[in-house]
Every structure is written in structure tokens, then in C-alpha cells.
Scaffold this motif. Structure first.
Motif, PDB file in Angstrom:
ATOM      1  N   ARG A 269      -3.202   7.944  -1.042  1.00 27.18           N
ATOM      2  CA  ARG A 269      -3.695   8.949  -0.116  1.00 27.18           C
ATOM      3  C   ARG A 269      -3.093  10.030   0.728  1.00 27.18           C
ATOM      4  NH1 ARG A 269      -9.065   8.055   1.089  1.00 27.18           N
ATOM      5  NH2 ARG A 269      -8.588   8.394   3.710  1.00 27.18           N
ATOM      6  N   PRO A 270      -3.374  10.476   1.056  1.00 23.92           N
ATOM      7  CA  PRO A 270      -2.500  12.004   1.480  1.00 23.92           C
ATOM      8  C   PRO A 270      -2.427  11.623   3.253  1.00 23.92           C
ATOM      9  CG  PRO A 270      -4.639  12.961   1.107  1.00 23.92           C
ATOM     10  CD  PRO A 270      -4.513  11.477   0.754  1.00 23.92           C
ATOM     11  N   GLY A 271      -3.412  11.068   3.669  1.00 28.10           N
ATOM     12  CA  GLY A 271      -2.739  10.718   5.004  1.00 28.10           C
ATOM     13  C   GLY A 271      -1.154  10.209   5.936  1.00 28.10           C
ATOM     14  N   LEU A 272      -1.042   9.373   4.982  1.00 23.71           N
ATOM     15  CA  LEU A 272       0.383   8.442   5.363  1.00 23.71           C
ATOM     16  C   LEU A 272       1.210   8.677   4.013  1.00 23.71           C
ATOM     17  CD1 LEU A 272      -0.849   4.805   7.003  1.00 23.71           C
ATOM     18  CD2 LEU A 272      -0.153   7.164   8.498  1.00 23.71           C
ATOM     19  N   GLU A 273       2.349   9.422   4.757  1.00 23.53           N
ATOM     20  CA  GLU A 273       3.913   8.945   3.555  1.00 23.53           C
ATOM     21  C   GLU A 273       3.469   7.536   3.459  1.00 23.53           C
ATOM     22  OE1 GLU A 273       6.609  10.757   5.649  1.00 23.53           O
ATOM     23  OE2 GLU A 273       5.937  13.075   5.761  1.00 23.53           O
TER      24      GLU A 273
ATOM     25  N   ARG B 121       3.696   3.949   4.768  1.00 21.25           N
ATOM     26  CA  ARG B 121       2.723   2.193   4.873  1.00 21.25           C
ATOM     27  C   ARG B 121       3.688   1.601   4.160  1.00 21.25           C
ATOM     28  NH1 ARG B 121      -1.827   4.730   3.167  1.00 21.25           N
ATOM     29  NH2 ARG B 121      -2.621   6.812   2.970  1.00 21.25           N
TER      30      ARG B 121
END
Length: 140
Positions: free
Chosen positions: A58-62, A66
């Protein structure tokens, strides 16, 4: 190495497998997939497709963030084997040793002394393994 059993095929599995390899390393992933049997293969498939293929992509967190989150959560849950695995992954994702120690110190306040002591022992063991492997390679 990729097991070509039917349950270990498909776009989502391949996507997850690639990310899992990038974070945890080929050797670990190869061992996990090779060890999968009739009982454990469904869980390997689920984790590879959904944990790695869906959530980690997912693009929301690098990936670095994570990894930081995983270390905190695994420390809180006192899952030392997974914590060690994700220390390596965190290092692969750009988290420094100093930051890992700071994560453990932060966790000492919120998770308690026993969890932080176990996490610190785990991190030190991984650091020592990496240092020993690096020393062996440099002496060749």
C-alpha cells in the motif's frame, strides 16, 4: 526459488513474494516456502498474498515506517522470533541500529521492562549475527 505448487501461484502471491524477499531476504523466504507442507502451505499463501502483497504494497506508509511499527507491535506482543526477523527487515528498509535501540527504549515505557529486555536481547543477537557474517566475508 519459488515453489510452483498451485497454491503458490498467481499475481497477488507473486507481488507479495517479491516484497517479502526485498524486506526479509531470499534465504529466509526460500526456507519458509520450501518448508511449507499440506498443513502450513495455506498460511504461507495467506501471509504472502495479504500481509506482503496487499498491506506492505500500500502507498500510505513507506516500508521504513512499516518496519518501525512492526518492531513496536512485535515487542508489545513479546514475539521474539518475529521480532528478530523484523529487525533484519528494518535494517534492510533503512532503519539504523541506533533507531532500533530507540524503538526498544520507547517500548520499555509503553510495553514494560520484560518486553523491552527480550527485544533488546533479540536485537543484539541479530546485530551479532550480521557482524559475524560481515567479518567472515571480509576475511575471505
Amino acid at each position: 526459488m519459488t515453489d510452483r505448487r498451485p497454491e503458490f501461484q498467481g499475481e497477488q502471491f507473486e507481488k507479495g513474494l517479491q516484497i517479502r524477499r526485498e524486506v526479509l531476504g531470499d534465504a529466509y523466504v526460500d526456507r519458509s516456502i520450501a518448508a511449507a507442507d499440506d498443513v502450513s502451505a495455506p498460511l504461507q499463501k495467506l501471509l504472502t498474498e495479504w500481509c506482503w502483497g496487499e498491506i506492505w504494497s500500500r502507498p500510505g506508509l513507506e516500508r521504513r515506517m512499516r518496519s518501525v511499527l512492526n518492531l513496536g507491535m512485535l515487542m508489545a506482543l513479546n514475539r521474539s522470533d518475529e521480532f528478530k526477523l523484523h529487525v533484519r527487515g528494518a535494517l534492510n528498509n533503512g532503519v539504523t541500529r541506533e533507531e532500533i535501540v530507540e524503538i526498544i527504549l520507547q517500548g520499555a515505557i509503553y510495553c514494560g521492562a520484560p518486553a523491552s529486555l527480550d527485544a533488546l536481547r533479540s536485537a543484539k543477537a541479530v546485530f551479532a549475527e550480521i557482524d559475524a557474517a560481515t567479518t567472515q566475508v571480509s576475511q575471505r
